[in-house]
Design a protein around this motif. Structure first.
Motif, PDB file in Angstrom:
ATOM      1  N   SER A  47      36.883 -32.142  72.568  1.00  0.00           N
ATOM      2  CA  SER A  47      37.759 -32.977  73.398  1.00  0.00           C
ATOM      3  C   SER A  47      39.005 -33.442  72.644  1.00  0.00           C
ATOM      4  CB  SER A  47      36.991 -34.203  73.896  1.00  0.00           C
ATOM      5  OG  SER A  47      36.594 -35.034  72.823  1.00  0.00           O
ATOM      6  N   GLY A  48      39.120 -33.079  71.375  1.00  0.00           N
ATOM      7  CA  GLY A  48      40.292 -33.458  70.580  1.00  0.00           C
ATOM      8  C   GLY A  48      40.523 -32.439  69.481  1.00  0.00           C
ATOM      9  N   ILE A  49      41.085 -32.871  68.387  1.00  0.00           N
ATOM     10  CA  ILE A  49      41.304 -32.007  67.222  1.00  0.00           C
ATOM     11  C   ILE A  49      40.224 -32.313  66.204  1.00  0.00           C
ATOM     12  CG2 ILE A  49      42.905 -31.360  65.395  1.00  0.00           C
ATOM     13  CD1 ILE A  49      45.172 -32.328  67.227  1.00  0.00           C
ATOM     14  N   PHE A  50      39.415 -31.324  65.894  1.00  0.00           N
ATOM     15  CA  PHE A  50      38.241 -31.490  65.032  1.00  0.00           C
ATOM     16  C   PHE A  50      38.400 -30.657  63.773  1.00  0.00           C
ATOM     17  CE2 PHE A  50      34.220 -29.806  63.472  1.00  0.00           C
ATOM     18  CZ  PHE A  50      33.403 -30.922  63.399  1.00  0.00           C
ATOM     19  N   VAL A  51      38.113 -31.259  62.613  1.00  0.00           N
ATOM     20  CA  VAL A  51      38.117 -30.538  61.336  1.00  0.00           C
ATOM     21  C   VAL A  51      36.958 -31.059  60.487  1.00  0.00           C
ATOM     22  CG1 VAL A  51      39.371 -30.025  59.208  1.00  0.00           C
ATOM     23  CG2 VAL A  51      40.626 -30.249  61.355  1.00  0.00           C
ATOM     24  N   SER A  52      36.226 -30.164  59.870  1.00  0.00           N
ATOM     25  CA  SER A  52      35.180 -30.576  58.927  1.00  0.00           C
ATOM     26  C   SER A  52      35.280 -29.702  57.681  1.00  0.00           C
ATOM     27  CB  SER A  52      33.790 -30.462  59.543  1.00  0.00           C
ATOM     28  OG  SER A  52      32.803 -31.042  58.699  1.00  0.00           O
ATOM     29  N   THR A  53      35.273 -30.352  56.510  1.00  0.00           N
ATOM     30  CA  THR A  53      35.454 -29.660  55.238  1.00  0.00           C
ATOM     31  C   THR A  53      34.230 -29.855  54.351  1.00  0.00           C
ATOM     32  OG1 THR A  53      37.835 -30.087  55.367  1.00  0.00           O
ATOM     33  CG2 THR A  53      36.952 -29.454  53.210  1.00  0.00           C
TER      34      THR A  53
END
Length: 268
Positions: free
Chosen positions: A139-145
């Motif tokens: 539903s948005g901008i997702f980032v996982s590092t």
């Protein structure tokens, strides 16, 4: 519109931080919010204890997960679960943002995994894995590092140094030394921040504890490795927020604790 006088645009934001490993608290969406940004930092893994022939490995750092999107897609209340850093030889758990429905059902919306612990017999703690995107993240901008792996312990000499990560602002812990009278591993963070020095050999000197700072730029530092003398080795240092603990020296029975997780939320 042409801005002849370079007049700044009025801006107002609400910032909240959630710290303290092992705690659970609620976040209430501020009235009138249009956008929300959430950043989760997973806890660091604990350093490994020493064995009869080697120092323990440093703990791995936690993962970092971020989401930004319209406030209309965020519930009015969220539950924030902050993971505690891993203890000696113990993996860290997950930091979470949860939607708690009125019927008592909990729906994890965002998670940041914790780092793995170091172990005796030189094994390094694994880096926390990145979280997969899900129905909420879409539903948005997702980032996982993913996090950074710890460094191995040593069997014959000084502990192994931890270098700066090329992919995350967090760091794993340094390794502990083996054999008599050796120093623990040092930790080099990003951006030329202060290096956490190698632990002095001999005596009862423990590994230096890491740090976590946000200014002038965000960075975390893991714990340094413990030392060894002619007797039992010493414990490694504690990791900064999200960072791995330092591995212990040979024969030491405790290692550096991993740094706790954290959650930061901005609304405007």
């Amino acid at each position: 519109m042409l801005d002849l006088f370079n007049t700044p645009t009025p801006q107002k934001s609400n910032y909240q931080e959630f710290l303290g490993g092992g705690s659970t608290r609620d976040w209430i969406k501020p009235r009138g919010a249009s956008m929300v940004r959430i950043m989760l930092i997973g806890a660091g893994g604990g350093g490994g204890i020493g064995s009869a022939t080697a120092g323990g490995g440093g703990g791995g750092s936690g993962a970092v997960t971020s989401w930004i999107g319209p406030a209309i897609f965020i519930p009015d209340q969220l539950r924030i679960v902050i993971a505690a850093g891993g203890t000696s030889g113990v993996n860290a758990t997950v930091t979470s943002v949860i939607y708690q429905a009125k019927d008592g059902t909990g729906y994890p919306l965002l998670t940041a995994n914790g780092g793995g612990s170091g172990a005796a017999a030189i094994t390094a703690g694994v880096a926390a894995t990145a979280s997969a995107n899900n129905y909420f993240g879409a539903s948005g901008i997702f980032v996982s590092t993913a996090g950074q792996i710890g460094t191995v312990g040593s069997t014959t000499g000084a502990g192994t140094n931890q270098t700066a990560s090329a992919t995350t602002f967090l760091s794993g812990g340094a390794g502990g030394p083996g054999a008599a009278a050796n120093t623990g591993g040092s930790v080099t963070p990003n951006y030329d921040y202060t290096v956490l020095p190698a632990t002095t050999a001999g005596g009862t000197v423990v590994g230096a504890s890491g740090y976590f700072i946000t200014q002038p730029i965000l960075v975390g530092c893991g714990g340094a490795g413990g030392s060894t003398s002619t007797a039992v080795g010493t414990t490694g240092g504690r990791g900064g927020i999200g960072c791995g603990g330092g591995g212990a020296g040979e024969d030491a029975t405790t290692a550096g604790r991993g740094g706790d997780g954290a959650v930061f939320i901005w609304t405007w």
